[in-house]
Scaffold this active site. Structure first.
Site, PDB file in Angstrom:
ATOM      1  N   ASN A 154       0.845  -1.203   0.000  1.00 35.28           N
ATOM      2  CA  ASN A 154       0.000   0.000   0.000  1.00 35.28           C
ATOM      3  C   ASN A 154       0.876   1.247   0.000  1.00 35.28           C
ATOM      4  OD1 ASN A 154       0.574  -0.773   2.706  1.00 35.28           O
ATOM      5  ND2 ASN A 154      -1.110   0.451   3.495  1.00 35.28           N
ATOM      6  N   GLU A 159       0.340   5.271   0.537  1.00 36.43           N
ATOM      7  CA  GLU A 159      -0.603   6.328   0.917  1.00 36.43           C
ATOM      8  C   GLU A 159      -0.133   7.682   0.398  1.00 36.43           C
ATOM      9  OE1 GLU A 159      -1.208   5.854   5.156  1.00 36.43           O
ATOM     10  OE2 GLU A 159      -2.378   4.031   4.813  1.00 36.43           O
ATOM     11  N   ASN A 160      -1.005   8.676   0.551  1.00 37.56           N
ATOM     12  CA  ASN A 160      -0.737  10.009   0.017  1.00 37.56           C
ATOM     13  C   ASN A 160      -1.298  11.050   0.968  1.00 37.56           C
ATOM     14  OD1 ASN A 160      -1.514  12.458  -1.806  1.00 37.56           O
ATOM     15  ND2 ASN A 160      -0.084  11.251  -3.022  1.00 37.56           N
ATOM     16  N   TYR A 204      -4.756  11.783   0.734  1.00 32.60           N
ATOM     17  CA  TYR A 204      -5.585  10.610   1.098  1.00 32.60           C
ATOM     18  C   TYR A 204      -6.168   9.841  -0.095  1.00 32.60           C
ATOM     19  CZ  TYR A 204      -5.413  11.992   6.042  1.00 32.60           C
ATOM     20  OH  TYR A 204      -5.001  12.319   7.304  1.00 32.60           O
ATOM     21  N   GLU A 234      -3.037  -4.802  -2.921  1.00 33.03           N
ATOM     22  CA  GLU A 234      -3.554  -5.751  -3.914  1.00 33.03           C
ATOM     23  C   GLU A 234      -3.613  -5.103  -5.288  1.00 33.03           C
ATOM     24  OE1 GLU A 234      -4.755  -4.937  -0.941  1.00 33.03           O
ATOM     25  OE2 GLU A 234      -6.088  -6.467  -0.132  1.00 33.03           O
ATOM     26  N   CYS A 275     -10.661  -3.645  -4.027  1.00 32.72           N
ATOM     27  CA  CYS A 275      -9.652  -4.610  -4.498  1.00 32.72           C
ATOM     28  C   CYS A 275     -10.306  -5.907  -4.950  1.00 32.72           C
ATOM     29  CB  CYS A 275      -8.627  -4.877  -3.406  1.00 32.72           C
ATOM     30  SG  CYS A 275      -7.526  -3.463  -3.148  1.00 32.72           S
TER      31      CYS A 275
HETATM   32  N1  THU Z   1      -5.314  -1.359   2.443  1.00 36.71           N
HETATM   33  C1  THU Z   1      -4.743  -2.249   1.584  1.00 36.71           C
HETATM   34  O1  THU Z   1      -3.596  -2.099   1.174  1.00 36.71           O
HETATM   35  N2  THU Z   1      -5.494  -3.309   1.189  1.00 36.71           N
HETATM   36  C2  THU Z   1      -6.774  -3.539   1.588  1.00 36.71           C
HETATM   37  O2  THU Z   1      -7.415  -4.437   1.065  1.00 36.71           O
HETATM   38  C3  THU Z   1      -7.362  -2.732   2.646  1.00 36.71           C
HETATM   39  C4  THU Z   1      -6.675  -1.466   2.952  1.00 36.71           C
HETATM   40  C5  THU Z   1      -4.529  -0.201   2.856  1.00 36.71           C
HETATM   41  C6  THU Z   1      -5.038   1.120   2.335  1.00 36.71           C
HETATM   42  C7  THU Z   1      -4.526   2.079   3.364  1.00 36.71           C
HETATM   43  O3  THU Z   1      -3.199   2.443   3.019  1.00 36.71           O
HETATM   44  C8  THU Z   1      -4.496   1.284   4.646  1.00 36.71           C
HETATM   45  O4  THU Z   1      -4.558  -0.073   4.253  1.00 36.71           O
HETATM   46  C9  THU Z   1      -5.644   1.590   5.603  1.00 36.71           C
HETATM   47  O5  THU Z   1      -6.852   1.516   4.958  1.00 36.71           O
END
Ligand code: THU
Length: 152
Positions: A51, A53-54, A57, A64, A103
């Site tokens: 994951n 992030e930014n 948001y 995934e 996802c």
């Molecule tokens: N996140 C994922 O990478 N996969 C998921 O299926 C659920 C959520 C990440 C997104 C965000 O960076 C963090 O988890 C919290 O939601």
């Protein structure tokens, strides 16, 4: 939910290891929730993602979809399985990280839901396996749209 028992042609532990390794690259300064994913293609190649992030948001991407984007952008559109490792607790997650709805829908685009295996893991010993159709029942996909033969 009943788990899959026949996983002969899926390298489950290798996928979990790859996802756990990818998780170390997660960029999650806002949520602190880190996730790694490893997707297996029909050609038996593995692509990983984390994951990212930014500060704004909404541009954030899940692990995934990061992994699936890498597979598709390298030319692999038929996916067989994905492993997901994540949580808020670093290496000691109490809850398994089930994939979010967005996802699941993106998996659906490049997979046969009755055959695609989703492995949700804490580690190589602690994991659960489901078909995508169990996690996304009665789903909407490419074959619902006309002209999908041209798109795929
Ligand atoms: N996140 C994922 O990478 N996969 C998921 O299926 C659920 C959520 C990440 C997104 C965000 O960076 C963090 O988890 C919290 O939601």
């Amino acid at each position: 939910m009943e788990q899959i028992t026949n996983l002969q042609d899926i390298p489950v532990k290798e996928l979990i290891r790859s996802a756990a390794e990818a998780r170390k690259k997660a960029y999650a300064p806002y949520s602190g929730y880190t996730v790694g994913a490893a997707v297996l293609t029909r050609e038996l190649r593995i692509y990983t993602g984390c994951n990212i992030e930014n500060a704004a948001y909404t541009p954030s991407i899940c692990a995934e979809r990061c992994a699936i984007s890498k597979a598709v952008s390298e030319g692999s559109r038929k996916l067989k399985a994905i492993a997901v490792v994540g949580g808020a607790g670093g290496g000691e997650d109490k809850k398994l990280a089930f994939p979010c709805g967005v996802c699941r829908q993106v998996m659906r685009e490049f997979a046969d839901p009755e055959d695609f295996v989703v492995i949700i893991a804490g580690n190589e010993q602690n994991y659960r396996c489901y078909y995508l159709s169990q996690l996304l029942p009665e789903s909407f996909g490419p074959e619902n749209l006309k002209g999908k033969e041209r798109a795929l």
